[in-house]
Design a protein around this motif. Structure first.
Motif, short mmCIF file in Angstrom:
data_model
loop_
_atom_site.label_atom_id
_atom_site.label_comp_id
_atom_site.label_asym_id
_atom_site.label_seq_id
_atom_site.Cartn_x
_atom_site.Cartn_y
_atom_site.Cartn_z
N SER A 116 -40.36 44.60 28.17
CA SER A 116 -41.19 43.53 27.63
C SER A 116 -40.40 42.79 26.57
O SER A 116 -39.69 43.40 25.77
CB SER A 116 -42.48 44.11 27.04
OG SER A 116 -43.22 43.09 26.37
N GLU A 117 -40.56 41.48 26.55
CA GLU A 117 -39.86 40.66 25.57
C GLU A 117 -40.75 40.24 24.42
O GLU A 117 -40.39 39.37 23.64
CB GLU A 117 -39.26 39.44 26.26
CG GLU A 117 -38.21 39.80 27.33
CD GLU A 117 -37.61 38.58 28.00
OE1 GLU A 117 -38.21 37.49 27.88
OE2 GLU A 117 -36.56 38.72 28.63
N THR A 118 -41.92 40.87 24.31
CA THR A 118 -42.84 40.54 23.22
C THR A 118 -43.48 41.81 22.71
O THR A 118 -43.67 42.77 23.46
CB THR A 118 -43.94 39.56 23.71
OG1 THR A 118 -44.92 39.40 22.69
CG2 THR A 118 -44.63 40.09 24.95
N ASN A 119 -43.83 41.82 21.42
CA ASN A 119 -44.49 42.99 20.86
C ASN A 119 -45.99 43.00 21.15
O ASN A 119 -46.70 43.92 20.76
CB ASN A 119 -44.26 43.07 19.34
CG ASN A 119 -44.73 41.81 18.61
OD1 ASN A 119 -45.37 40.93 19.20
ND2 ASN A 119 -44.40 41.72 17.34
N GLN A 120 -46.47 41.98 21.87
CA GLN A 120 -47.88 41.96 22.27
C GLN A 120 -48.14 42.88 23.47
O GLN A 120 -49.28 43.28 23.70
CB GLN A 120 -48.31 40.52 22.63
CG GLN A 120 -48.11 39.51 21.53
CD GLN A 120 -49.01 39.77 20.33
OE1 GLN A 120 -49.87 40.63 20.34
NE2 GLN A 120 -48.81 39.00 19.26
N ALA A 153 -53.37 40.37 20.92
CA ALA A 153 -52.61 39.55 21.85
C ALA A 153 -53.40 38.30 22.25
O ALA A 153 -54.53 38.43 22.73
CB ALA A 153 -52.26 40.36 23.10
N TYR A 158 -47.88 36.98 30.20
CA TYR A 158 -46.75 37.66 29.57
C TYR A 158 -45.83 38.19 30.67
O TYR A 158 -46.17 39.15 31.36
CB TYR A 158 -47.23 38.81 28.68
CG TYR A 158 -48.03 38.36 27.49
CD1 TYR A 158 -47.43 38.14 26.26
CD2 TYR A 158 -49.40 38.12 27.60
CE1 TYR A 158 -48.17 37.71 25.17
CE2 TYR A 158 -50.15 37.68 26.52
CZ TYR A 158 -49.52 37.48 25.31
OH TYR A 158 -50.25 37.05 24.22
#
Length: 350
Positions: A116-120, A153, A158
């Motif tokens: 994943s490229e997001t912390n969400q 989020a 995503y």
């Protein structure tokens, strides 16, 4: 890399030892230590694709498992003669090598890593493995990846990256000692070159638009042993959809009890907030300290369905019981009465 012998065209899964790869690792080619005859150069390779089995839409705050099917769509693009087969044995060897060259599109030791490229969106599980996939095959069991979606989020898509790393047969070479008209090739052997490849497939995950609630403020006036203590809570709809007929509910436990554990909120649009009150009784033996009381909101969503929100904790503090002045006042009255009686007797006796 060790030379691998094969009889009667059997397909053998090659276990590769890193220590024996040596300098070949830098070029991502696994080259056998002994070269045999090469009659064909083949073009083509595996081509892996991935798809989700089931929905890809989830609510914020959820921890879910993604089921990912892997399919090999690789094709042989062509064959080019590398060595002319002139004798009967050479033609037999060329035919046998051609059978092995067709395995070029088989992906071996597939390792899937979801990122994943997001912390969400957090990926909670590690690598998943598929032993082998021939061209046209789909994995018997889907890869399983567990993800957790943040409570905060924003709704939207995503993209997750599924990195697939695998080996495939880059080349096959053959040899034999002689050709027996009745038995066929005698002393037949093969050696293989293997190459490392990788592909990345995007797996989209969608966080649904929905009503979502947070407690923005909470005040409480609670004392041990008191009835009807007040808790005032402000709820905000931080989601994207309207919540209709919303009702806030408490889940009370000892030392608390209540006959007024629900409060009507009504319609609460995105960004709107509303304060409600609850009445709580506190046991007389309650320990004065901070507590948390669970609450939730039951509402009707934009599709007309009944939804219960995730639990939200209301911070409260129970203070010591109020000091009673009844007993001291009675004691004072008794003392005063006693003193007055004594004074009366003295005066009467005098």
């Amino acid at each position: 890399m060790k030379k691998i012998a094969h009889l009667n065209g059997a397909f053998v899964f090659i276990a590769l030892a890193l220590a024996s790869i040596g300098a070949a690792w830098a070029s991502e080619n696994y080259i056998p230590s002994v070269s045999l005859d090469n009659y064909w150069t083949t073009s083509g390779s595996p081509q892996l694709d991935a798809s989700l089995a089931g929905t890809n839409e989830f609510g914020r705050g959820e921890t879910v498992t993604l089921f990912v099917d892997i399919t090999n769509r690789g094709r042989i693009m062509g064959f080019k003669a590398d060595k002319k087969a002139e004798t009967k044995m050479e033609r037999a060897l060329a035919d046998r090598e051609l059978d092995y060259e067709r395995e070029r599109t088989t992906a071996l030791g597939i390792t899937g890593t979801l990122r994943s490229e997001t912390n969400q969106v957090e990926v909670k599980s590690g690598d998943q493995v598929v032993e082998a996939l021939r061209s046209g095959e789909k994995s018997r069991e889907p890869l399983r990846f567990t993800i957790k979606i943040s409570n905060r989020a924003p709704a939207g898509e995503y993209p997750l990256r599924l990195e697939l790393v695998y080996d495939y047969q880059f080349n096959a070479e053959v040899d034999a000692t002689d050709l027996d008209p009745d038995v066929g090739l005698r002393g037949f052997q093969t050696s293989y070159w293997y190459q490392r490849a990788n592909e990345t497939v995007t797996i989209p995950v969608i966080v649904k638009e929905e009503a979502y609630f947070q407690i923005t403020e909470a005040e409480a006036d609670l004392r041990a042993g008191e009835k009807g203590g007040l808790i005032e809570v402000t709820y905000r709809n931080t989601g994207e959809k309207v919540a209709e007929d919303a009702i806030a509910r408490l889940s009370v436990f000892k030392p608390f009890s209540s006959t007024d554990d629900q409060a009507y909120i009504g319609t609460l649009g995105p960004g709107e907030e509303r304060a409600v009150r609850f009445k709580i009784d506190v046991d007389s033996d309650a320990t004065p300290k901070p507590y948390s009381i669970n609450s939730e909101i039951k509402y009707t969503d934009h599709r007309g369905g009944t939804v219960i929100s995730e639990s939200m904790k209301i911070p409260v503090e129970v203070r010591p019981a109020r000091r009673s002045y009844t007993l001291p006042a009675v004691a004072v009255l008794i003392l005063l009465a006693g003193g007055g009686a004594t004074l009366y007797r003295r005066r009467k006796g005098g």
